[in-house]
Design a protein around this motif. Structure first.
Motif, PDB file in Angstrom:
ATOM      1  N   ILE A  90       1.745   0.166  10.295  1.00  0.00           N
ATOM      2  CA  ILE A  90       1.483   1.567   9.930  1.00  0.00           C
ATOM      3  C   ILE A  90      -0.011   1.876   9.989  1.00  0.00           C
ATOM      4  O   ILE A  90      -0.414   2.996  10.291  1.00  0.00           O
ATOM      5  N   THR A  91      -0.846   0.856   9.708  1.00  0.00           N
ATOM      6  CA  THR A  91      -2.295   1.087   9.632  1.00  0.00           C
ATOM      7  C   THR A  91      -3.008   0.654  10.911  1.00  0.00           C
ATOM      8  O   THR A  91      -4.203   0.340  10.890  1.00  0.00           O
ATOM      9  N   GLY A  92      -2.299   0.636  12.002  1.00  0.00           N
ATOM     10  CA  GLY A  92      -2.923   0.319  13.285  1.00  0.00           C
ATOM     11  C   GLY A  92      -3.428  -1.111  13.366  1.00  0.00           C
ATOM     12  O   GLY A  92      -4.403  -1.394  14.071  1.00  0.00           O
ATOM     13  N   GLY A  93      -2.787  -2.006  12.613  1.00  0.00           N
ATOM     14  CA  GLY A  93      -3.148  -3.420  12.671  1.00  0.00           C
ATOM     15  C   GLY A  93      -4.242  -3.831  11.703  1.00  0.00           C
ATOM     16  O   GLY A  93      -4.542  -5.011  11.564  1.00  0.00           O
ATOM     17  N   HIS A  94      -4.836  -2.861  11.005  1.00  0.00           N
ATOM     18  CA  HIS A  94      -6.000  -3.171  10.170  1.00  0.00           C
ATOM     19  C   HIS A  94      -5.657  -3.605   8.751  1.00  0.00           C
ATOM     20  O   HIS A  94      -6.414  -4.338   8.124  1.00  0.00           O
ATOM     21  N   GLY A  95      -4.567  -3.105   8.208  1.00  0.00           N
ATOM     22  CA  GLY A  95      -4.361  -3.188   6.758  1.00  0.00           C
ATOM     23  C   GLY A  95      -4.953  -1.939   6.127  1.00  0.00           C
ATOM     24  O   GLY A  95      -5.560  -1.101   6.815  1.00  0.00           O
ATOM     25  N   ALA A  96      -4.789  -1.817   4.823  1.00  0.00           N
ATOM     26  CA  ALA A  96      -5.177  -0.575   4.145  1.00  0.00           C
ATOM     27  C   ALA A  96      -6.622  -0.631   3.662  1.00  0.00           C
ATOM     28  O   ALA A  96      -7.089  -1.660   3.190  1.00  0.00           O
ATOM     29  N   ASP A  97      -7.306   0.499   3.777  1.00  0.00           N
ATOM     30  CA  ASP A  97      -8.673   0.592   3.246  1.00  0.00           C
ATOM     31  C   ASP A  97      -8.673   0.426   1.730  1.00  0.00           C
ATOM     32  O   ASP A  97      -9.608  -0.117   1.156  1.00  0.00           O
ATOM     33  N   VAL A  98      -7.625   0.944   1.105  1.00  0.00           N
ATOM     34  CA  VAL A  98      -7.508   0.857  -0.352  1.00  0.00           C
ATOM     35  C   VAL A  98      -6.080   0.448  -0.695  1.00  0.00           C
ATOM     36  O   VAL A  98      -5.124   1.013  -0.161  1.00  0.00           O
ATOM     37  N   VAL A  99      -5.951  -0.562  -1.556  1.00  0.00           N
ATOM     38  CA  VAL A  99      -4.647  -0.907  -2.120  1.00  0.00           C
ATOM     39  C   VAL A  99      -4.733  -0.680  -3.620  1.00  0.00           C
ATOM     40  O   VAL A  99      -5.735  -1.051  -4.254  1.00  0.00           O
ATOM     41  N   ILE A 100      -3.724  -0.027  -4.167  1.00  0.00           N
ATOM     42  CA  ILE A 100      -3.687   0.237  -5.612  1.00  0.00           C
ATOM     43  C   ILE A 100      -2.494  -0.497  -6.196  1.00  0.00           C
ATOM     44  O   ILE A 100      -1.346  -0.218  -5.829  1.00  0.00           O
ATOM     45  N   GLU A 101      -2.775  -1.451  -7.073  1.00  0.00           N
ATOM     46  CA  GLU A 101      -1.692  -2.209  -7.730  1.00  0.00           C
ATOM     47  C   GLU A 101      -1.221  -1.415  -8.931  1.00  0.00           C
ATOM     48  O   GLU A 101      -1.961  -1.225  -9.899  1.00  0.00           O
ATOM     49  N   ALA A 102       0.018  -0.954  -8.872  1.00  0.00           N
ATOM     50  CA  ALA A 102       0.615  -0.218  -9.987  1.00  0.00           C
ATOM     51  C   ALA A 102       2.028  -0.733 -10.219  1.00  0.00           C
ATOM     52  O   ALA A 102       2.891  -0.013 -10.695  1.00  0.00           O
ATOM     53  N   ALA A 103       2.238  -1.994  -9.853  1.00  0.00           N
ATOM     54  CA  ALA A 103       3.587  -2.560  -9.920  1.00  0.00           C
ATOM     55  C   ALA A 103       3.852  -3.224 -11.265  1.00  0.00           C
ATOM     56  O   ALA A 103       4.988  -3.269 -11.735  1.00  0.00           O
ATOM     57  N   GLY A 104       2.801  -3.763 -11.872  1.00  0.00           N
ATOM     58  CA  GLY A 104       2.970  -4.369 -13.189  1.00  0.00           C
ATOM     59  C   GLY A 104       3.633  -5.733 -13.168  1.00  0.00           C
ATOM     60  O   GLY A 104       4.039  -6.231 -14.208  1.00  0.00           O
ATOM     61  N   VAL A 105       3.749  -6.330 -11.989  1.00  0.00           N
ATOM     62  CA  VAL A 105       4.337  -7.676 -11.908  1.00  0.00           C
ATOM     63  C   VAL A 105       3.367  -8.579 -11.153  1.00  0.00           C
ATOM     64  O   VAL A 105       2.734  -8.168 -10.183  1.00  0.00           O
ATOM     65  N   LEU A 106       3.256  -9.835 -11.616  1.00  0.00           N
ATOM     66  CA  LEU A 106       2.237 -10.748 -11.089  1.00  0.00           C
ATOM     67  C   LEU A 106       2.266 -10.947  -9.575  1.00  0.00           C
ATOM     68  O   LEU A 106       1.208 -10.955  -8.942  1.00  0.00           O
TER      69      LEU A 106
END
Ligand SMILES: [Zn+2]
Ligand SMILES: [Zn+2]
Length: 367
Positions: free
Chosen positions: A248-264
């Motif tokens: 989805i990100t053109g092979g780069h990965g995301a500029d920003v990842v936000i952890e809001a999952a609450g699981v390790l």
């Protein structure tokens, strides 16, 4: 002195059903406000408290997200904590976490979200005046910031994202913001993830990928601006999810990842989703103790920044009201309140939230 009593849902001990206590409600003292609850937000953190995963010195009245109608103003109170005039009948919004203004964090760091004494008053005497929100009446004591809810802003829309919206507003501040066109992945689609999605969308994030479950919450994430959703039930393999994010990100990965999952496990997965030079904001692991295996050199070699954030400051509460006022017509915020419970049914509310049946549940004493 008006004779009043009010009910409150009390956590007496972990894993025991909440008790309903009826107690006299006194008139507010100088600097205080007495407010009649219409909305006590049920937060995932309350479930952690109930299970004893975050131990509390019980008994305590639960609930840290409130919208209420002013019943009585104590002597000397004529405005909220932003200087807006308030009167009986106005709605107010608060969190029962009062900065002490007398600790290292409050006065030297200048960051009251790290106040060492902020929780002292929250988890006080369950018999006396309470600032919690699973109850009929809250007494907003002197020094506890509260803000008037604008007349054009529905209470449901204010409570819909609960403490998650101010928490994410502080998170974005610590992150250093999101530029329009940046790719963002949000891990999790509970209220924190949905708040992250909405704010990332309003910042111009694209693509904006939300990873989570169940489908009902992912559908809300789409309404809040997600361009792609990955359901972990359909795509249980983290490596497959990482591959999809790369695609989805053109092979780069995301500029920003936000952890809001609450699981390790989300932490290790998140590191696999970030682009070179990217940033990782950790918001959801507050009540998830434990360790996880990661390869730290990734942080080194990919020039990553990992930023933590917890709770919020009074300005973020105020900003949350501004965001809701400005955008509640464009995004179905109020519709995110899917479940309402009487105070007597607070236990059922916790259990429904624990089963992820809700988008947002509220204790609604007036109903
Ligand atoms: Zn909360
Ligand atoms: Zn302090």
């Amino acid at each position: 002195m008006t004779q009043r009593t009010g009910k409150r849902a009390v956590l007496v001990a972990a894993n025991q059903p909440l008790e309903i206590w009826e107690r006299p409600v006194a008139d507010p003292g100088p600097g205080e406000v007495l407010a009649r609850l219409t909305h006590g937000g049920v937060c995932g953190t309350d479930v952690h408290f109930w299970r004893g995963e975050v131990p509390l010195p019980g008994p305590v009245v639960l609930g840290h997200e409130g919208v209420a109608v002013i019943e009585m103003l104590g002597a000397g109170v004529s405005t909220d904590y932003a200087g807006t005039p308030v009167a009986v009948g106005d709605r107010v919004y608060w969190q029962p976490v009062a900065p002490c203004q007398r600790c290292y964090a409050c006065t030297v760091l200048g960051d009251v979200s790290m106040c060492e004494n902020a929780f002292a008053g929250v988890f006080g005497n369950a018999d006396g005046p309470t600032t919690a929100s699973y109850c009929d009446y809250a007494t907003l004591r002197a020094g506890l910031p509260f803000y008037r809810v604008p007349d054009d802003t529905p209470s449901d829309a204010v409570i819909a994202l609960g403490c998650a919206l101010p928490t994410m507003l502080q998170g974005l501040e610590r992150l250093g913001g999101i530029r329009p066109g940046m790719s963002v992945v949000v891990q999790g689609c509970g209220p924190v993830g949905l708040a992250a999605t909405l704010l990332a969308h309003l910042s111009g994030a694209a693509p904006l990928v939300v990873i989570g479950a169940p489908a009902r919450r992912l559908a809300v994430a789409q309404q809040f601006g997600a361009t792609h959703t990955l359901n972990v039930e359909d795509l249980p393999d983290p490596a497959a999810r990482a591959a999809r994010v790369r695609q989805i990100t053109g092979g780069h990965g995301a500029d920003v990842v936000i952890e809001a999952a609450g699981v390790l496990p989300a932490f290790a997965e998140g590191l696999q989703l970030i682009a070179r030079g990217g940033r990782y904001l950790i918001v959801g692991l507050w009540s998830a103790p434990g360790t996880v295996a990661v390869e730290p050199r990734m942080i080194n070699n990919l020039n990553l920044r990992i930023i933590g954030t917890a709770l919020s400051q009074p300005r973020h509460l105020y900003q949350a009201l501004q965001v809701v006022q400005a955008h509640h017509r464009r995004f179905p915020l109020a519709a995110a309140v899917t479940h309402r419970y009487r105070i007597e049914d607070s236990q059922q509310a916790l259990e429904a939230v624990a089963r992820l049946e809700t988008v947002k549940a509220v204790i609604a004493p007036a109903t």
